[in-house]
Design an enzyme around this catalytic site. Structure first.
Site, PDB file in Angstrom:
ATOM      1  N   SER A   8      -0.471  22.694  58.381  1.00 61.07           N
ATOM      2  CA  SER A   8       0.709  21.995  58.898  1.00 61.07           C
ATOM      3  C   SER A   8       1.189  20.938  57.911  1.00 61.07           C
ATOM      4  CB  SER A   8       0.392  21.338  60.241  1.00 61.07           C
ATOM      5  OG  SER A   8       1.482  20.533  60.619  1.00 61.07           O
ATOM      6  N   HIS A  33       2.888  25.987  58.256  1.00 66.79           N
ATOM      7  CA  HIS A  33       3.417  25.561  59.552  1.00 66.79           C
ATOM      8  C   HIS A  33       4.329  24.359  59.330  1.00 66.79           C
ATOM      9  CE1 HIS A  33       3.201  25.219  63.968  1.00 66.79           C
ATOM     10  NE2 HIS A  33       3.168  23.906  63.784  1.00 66.79           N
ATOM     11  N   ASP A  35       6.746  21.629  61.099  1.00 72.04           N
ATOM     12  CA  ASP A  35       7.059  20.982  62.370  1.00 72.04           C
ATOM     13  C   ASP A  35       8.394  20.255  62.282  1.00 72.04           C
ATOM     14  OD1 ASP A  35       4.638  21.386  64.013  1.00 72.04           O
ATOM     15  OD2 ASP A  35       3.658  20.353  62.346  1.00 72.04           O
ATOM     16  N   MET A  37      11.035  17.987  64.299  1.00 72.77           N
ATOM     17  CA  MET A  37      11.082  17.115  65.481  1.00 72.77           C
ATOM     18  C   MET A  37      12.436  16.411  65.534  1.00 72.77           C
ATOM     19  SD  MET A  37       7.386  15.321  65.135  1.00 72.77           S
ATOM     20  CE  MET A  37       5.885  16.279  64.888  1.00 72.77           C
ATOM     21  N   HIS A  66       8.019  25.496  63.675  1.00 70.90           N
ATOM     22  CA  HIS A  66       7.767  25.062  65.060  1.00 70.90           C
ATOM     23  C   HIS A  66       8.851  24.054  65.427  1.00 70.90           C
ATOM     24  CE1 HIS A  66       4.812  22.553  67.778  1.00 70.90           C
ATOM     25  NE2 HIS A  66       5.799  23.088  68.468  1.00 70.90           N
ATOM     26  N   MET A  68      10.401  21.525  67.640  1.00 67.37           N
ATOM     27  CA  MET A  68      10.251  20.585  68.757  1.00 67.37           C
ATOM     28  C   MET A  68      11.607  19.909  68.936  1.00 67.37           C
ATOM     29  SD  MET A  68       6.499  19.221  67.735  1.00 67.37           S
ATOM     30  CE  MET A  68       6.601  19.936  66.102  1.00 67.37           C
ATOM     31  N   MET A 137       0.078  24.686  72.592  1.00 70.07           N
ATOM     32  CA  MET A 137      -0.190  23.331  72.085  1.00 70.07           C
ATOM     33  C   MET A 137      -1.531  22.859  72.644  1.00 70.07           C
ATOM     34  SD  MET A 137       2.249  22.652  70.065  1.00 70.07           S
ATOM     35  CE  MET A 137       1.574  21.050  69.621  1.00 70.07           C
ATOM     36  N   ASP A 175      -2.236  24.899  68.209  1.00 66.18           N
ATOM     37  CA  ASP A 175      -1.726  23.811  67.357  1.00 66.18           C
ATOM     38  C   ASP A 175      -2.153  22.454  67.902  1.00 66.18           C
ATOM     39  OD1 ASP A 175      -0.240  22.132  65.744  1.00 66.18           O
ATOM     40  OD2 ASP A 175       1.726  22.882  66.385  1.00 66.18           O
TER      41      ASP A 175
HETATM   42  C1  DX5 Z   1       2.123  18.179  66.513  1.00 70.45           C
HETATM   43  C2  DX5 Z   1       2.422  19.266  65.533  1.00 70.45           C
HETATM   44  C3  DX5 Z   1       1.235  19.778  64.815  1.00 70.45           C
HETATM   45  C4  DX5 Z   1       0.510  18.786  63.945  1.00 70.45           C
HETATM   46  C5  DX5 Z   1      -0.939  19.167  63.934  1.00 70.45           C
HETATM   47  O1  DX5 Z   1       3.253  17.900  67.253  1.00 70.45           O
HETATM   48  O2  DX5 Z   1       3.001  20.371  66.210  1.00 70.45           O
HETATM   49  O3  DX5 Z   1       1.546  20.958  64.077  1.00 70.45           O
HETATM   50  O4  DX5 Z   1       0.999  18.716  62.648  1.00 70.45           O
HETATM   51  O5  DX5 Z   1      -1.638  18.196  63.262  1.00 70.45           O
HETATM   52  P1  DX5 Z   1      -3.226  18.040  63.368  1.00 70.45           P
HETATM   53  O6  DX5 Z   1      -3.833  19.308  62.863  1.00 70.45           O
HETATM   54  O7  DX5 Z   1      -3.498  16.862  62.534  1.00 70.45           O
HETATM   55  O8  DX5 Z   1      -3.550  17.823  64.841  1.00 70.45           O
HETATM   56 ZN    ZN Z   2       3.246  22.295  65.138  1.00 70.21          ZN
END
Ligand code: DX5
Ligand code: ZN
Length: 220
Positions: A8, A33, A35, A37, A66, A68, A137, A175
């Site tokens: 990630s 991956h 993310d 947001m 991903h 969000m 999640m 995740d």
């Molecule tokens: C959280 C993200 C994850 C995050 C995971 O909202 O979707 O992908 O980066 O990070 P770790 O592995 O540090 O929990």
């Molecule tokens: Zn994620």
């Protein structure tokens, strides 16, 4: 079953992002991956299309994006153009989940649906057969570095049974809070794609990835 690590990028050092992605690719990871947001569906704001388009020039890693983001249907074509290969959208963020999933597929990407920790598997009942991947999640989304929520293991095993009973080959990605110490339990529960931020990017990235690969090899 083949197991895939999805490092990630959220946990990367953005001052050295291109170099760190090259290390991830060189270590044999297949997915990255990413993310995204929006500051509304989750409290944080991370990065978006320009960053993805920029790193796309430098790597052949599969971009596992991903979202969000509230109503991600508004941005699917933009993420495709930026270089996304897989898009997962939160069931909780889509008024028209079926339409959103169908649009991801029509744009030529793989489609996944993500569920928050407290969202039940029943949300998937009328969409599962359309999906390439389900992302469960194992932390509340929005931040890296949180602790794995243990009852995710039960959820994974229920979903794996449903997928097997239906004769599907849907990937189960998990995740949040994944480490070398708990990834074995997550494999045993039935997941096959593992997102790891902190546990990949903290310390020696190459060694961390190889350590995960060694665990995967012992479950093959
Ligand atoms: C959280 C993200 C994850 C995050 C995971 O909202 O979707 O992908 O980066 O990070 P770790 O592995 O540090 O929990
Ligand atoms: Zn994620």
């Amino acid at each position: 079953m083949t197991y895939k690590l999805a490092p990630s990028m959220l946990a990367a050092d953005f001052n050295h992002l291109g170099d760190q992605i090259s290390i991830v690719e060189g270590a044999g990871a297949e997915y990255l991956h990413i993310d995204v947001m929006d500051g509304k569906f989750v409290p944080s704001i991370s990065y978006g299309m320009p960053v993805i388009a920029s790193i796309r020039k430098n790597t052949k890693l599969v971009f596992d994006v991903h979202l969000m983001v509230e109503e991600p249907i508004r941005y699917l074509a933009d993420f495709k153009n930026a270089g996304a290969d897989i898009i997962t959208v939160h069931a909780e963020a889509c008024t028209h989940l079926n339409r959103t999933v169908m649009q991801i597929k029509e744009l030529g990407m793989k489609a996944g649906v993500t569920l928050n920790p407290s969202t039940g598997l029943q949300e998937l009942e009328y969409i599962l057969e359309e999906l390439d991947m389900v992302l469960l999640m194992s932390v509340n989304p929005g931040f890296g570095g949180q602790k794995f929520i243990p009852n995710t293991l039960t959820k994974i095993s229920h979903l794996r049974k449903q997928i097997n009973d239906l004769g599907l080959s849907t990937d189960i990605e998990v995740d949040g809070g994944i480490t070398l110490s708990n990834v074995g339990d997550i494999i045993t529960a039935g997941a096959n794609v593992f997102v790891a931020g902190t546990s990949v990017f903290q310390g020696d990235i190459k060694k961390n990835i190889q350590d995960f690969q060694q665990v995967f090899a012992s479950y093959r």
